[in-house]
Design a protein around this motif. Structure first.
Motif, PDB file in Angstrom:
ATOM      1  N   GLU A 147      -6.212  12.510   1.153  1.00 35.77           N
ATOM      2  CA  GLU A 147      -5.612  11.256   0.704  1.00 35.77           C
ATOM      3  C   GLU A 147      -4.096  11.420   0.647  1.00 35.77           C
ATOM      4  OE1 GLU A 147      -5.415   8.453  -3.303  1.00 35.77           O
ATOM      5  OE2 GLU A 147      -6.862  10.097  -3.220  1.00 35.77           O
ATOM      6  N   PRO A 148      -3.347  10.591   1.417  1.00 35.84           N
ATOM      7  CA  PRO A 148      -1.890  10.685   1.347  1.00 35.84           C
ATOM      8  C   PRO A 148      -1.320   9.731   0.300  1.00 35.84           C
ATOM      9  CG  PRO A 148      -2.503   9.233   3.134  1.00 35.84           C
ATOM     10  CD  PRO A 148      -3.791   9.701   2.491  1.00 35.84           C
TER      11      PRO A 148
ATOM     12  N   ILE B 293       5.142   2.613   5.887  1.00 35.66           N
ATOM     13  CA  ILE B 293       3.725   2.234   6.033  1.00 35.66           C
ATOM     14  C   ILE B 293       3.533   1.524   7.374  1.00 35.66           C
ATOM     15  CG2 ILE B 293       1.921   0.698   5.140  1.00 35.66           C
ATOM     16  CD1 ILE B 293       2.211   3.092   3.352  1.00 35.66           C
ATOM     17  N   ARG B 294       4.400   0.562   7.686  1.00 34.51           N
ATOM     18  CA  ARG B 294       4.301  -0.170   8.959  1.00 34.51           C
ATOM     19  C   ARG B 294       4.502   0.749  10.159  1.00 34.51           C
ATOM     20  NH1 ARG B 294       7.587  -3.649   6.357  1.00 34.51           N
ATOM     21  NH2 ARG B 294       9.350  -3.087   7.647  1.00 34.51           N
ATOM     22  N   LEU B 295       5.541   1.595  10.120  1.00 31.63           N
ATOM     23  CA  LEU B 295       5.837   2.490  11.243  1.00 31.63           C
ATOM     24  C   LEU B 295       4.699   3.457  11.543  1.00 31.63           C
ATOM     25  CD1 LEU B 295       9.585   3.456  10.604  1.00 31.63           C
ATOM     26  CD2 LEU B 295       8.680   2.103  12.504  1.00 31.63           C
ATOM     27  N   ASN B 296       3.922   3.784  10.526  1.00 27.75           N
ATOM     28  CA  ASN B 296       2.828   4.729  10.706  1.00 27.75           C
ATOM     29  C   ASN B 296       1.468   4.048  10.814  1.00 27.75           C
ATOM     30  OD1 ASN B 296       3.897   7.639  10.517  1.00 27.75           O
ATOM     31  ND2 ASN B 296       5.064   6.507   8.982  1.00 27.75           N
TER      32      ASN B 296
ATOM     33  N   LYS C 192      -5.236   1.809   6.032  1.00 26.52           N
ATOM     34  CA  LYS C 192      -5.925   2.158   4.793  1.00 26.52           C
ATOM     35  C   LYS C 192      -4.945   2.012   3.629  1.00 26.52           C
ATOM     36  CE  LYS C 192      -8.495   5.703   7.228  1.00 26.52           C
ATOM     37  NZ  LYS C 192      -8.654   7.144   7.392  1.00 26.52           N
ATOM     38  N   GLU C 193      -5.497   1.894   2.451  1.00 27.13           N
ATOM     39  CA  GLU C 193      -4.651   1.868   1.258  1.00 27.13           C
ATOM     40  C   GLU C 193      -3.908   3.194   1.143  1.00 27.13           C
ATOM     41  OE1 GLU C 193      -3.979  -0.241  -1.469  1.00 27.13           O
ATOM     42  OE2 GLU C 193      -4.750  -1.776  -0.128  1.00 27.13           O
ATOM     43  N   THR C 194      -2.641   3.122   0.899  1.00 28.03           N
ATOM     44  CA  THR C 194      -1.836   4.314   0.669  1.00 28.03           C
ATOM     45  C   THR C 194      -1.248   4.207  -0.733  1.00 28.03           C
ATOM     46  OG1 THR C 194      -1.266   4.497   3.019  1.00 28.03           O
ATOM     47  CG2 THR C 194       0.136   5.678   1.468  1.00 28.03           C
ATOM     48  N   THR C 195      -1.459   5.231  -1.522  1.00 27.72           N
ATOM     49  CA  THR C 195      -0.913   5.247  -2.874  1.00 27.72           C
ATOM     50  C   THR C 195       0.611   5.369  -2.785  1.00 27.72           C
ATOM     51  OG1 THR C 195      -2.920   6.299  -3.690  1.00 27.72           O
ATOM     52  CG2 THR C 195      -0.958   6.455  -5.087  1.00 27.72           C
TER      53      THR C 195
END
Length: 145
Positions: free
Chosen positions: A33-34, A74-77, A81-84
């Motif tokens: 989980e990232p 977040i967009r560039l990668n 999925k939900e990222t904390t």
């Protein structure tokens, strides 16, 4: 050791693009989980009384910059999925380590800015501090990847 949680430390520098990319790639490979962390550095929230900007307004601007940077990474990668996301206010050297401990991260991914010599001595290195004080493994992503 099994890595289940990876804390990816970023800021507004260009190298943060590389740091986030490497951190997310590693999380995918390890099925971990990232989480992204951008610390709104209170020491930079000075404000400018002559321009009518209070320290509180300067801190709010830093927090907006942190949120914009996290959203961009977040967009560039292509994170579907939900990222904390963590956006503490404080000092990056301390708050990255505190968050890693509280979130129970197994690994920290951070970057360097390429400072050396006097610049490194004068400013101190967040990455160096994390390396010296972390109780979990740390991966440093160089500025030339």
């Amino acid at each position: 050791m099994i890595y289940k949680k990876i804390l990816i430390a970023v800021d507004s520098s260009e190298n943060s693009i590389n740091v986030a990319k490497k951190g997310f790639e590693l999380a995918e490979q390890l099925q971990a989980e990232p989480a992204l962390i951008f610390v709104a550095d209170k020491s930079k929230a000075i404000g400018n009384p002559d321009a009518g900007i209070t320290p509180n307004e300067a801190l709010m601007e830093l927090k907006k910059k942190a949120r914009d940077t996290l959203d961009r990474l977040i967009r560039l990668n292509n994170r579907t999925k939900e990222t904390t996301l963590f956006m503490p206010e404080g000092l990056p050297k301390e708050d990255i380590l505190k968050t890693a401990k509280t979130w129970e991260a197994d690994l920290i991914v951070a970057g360097i800015h390429g400072k050396s010599g006097l610049g490194l001595w004068a400013m101190g290195s967040i990455a160096q501090h994390i390396l010296l004080h972390s109780h979990i493994p740390v991966i440093i992503v160089p500025s030339r990847v």
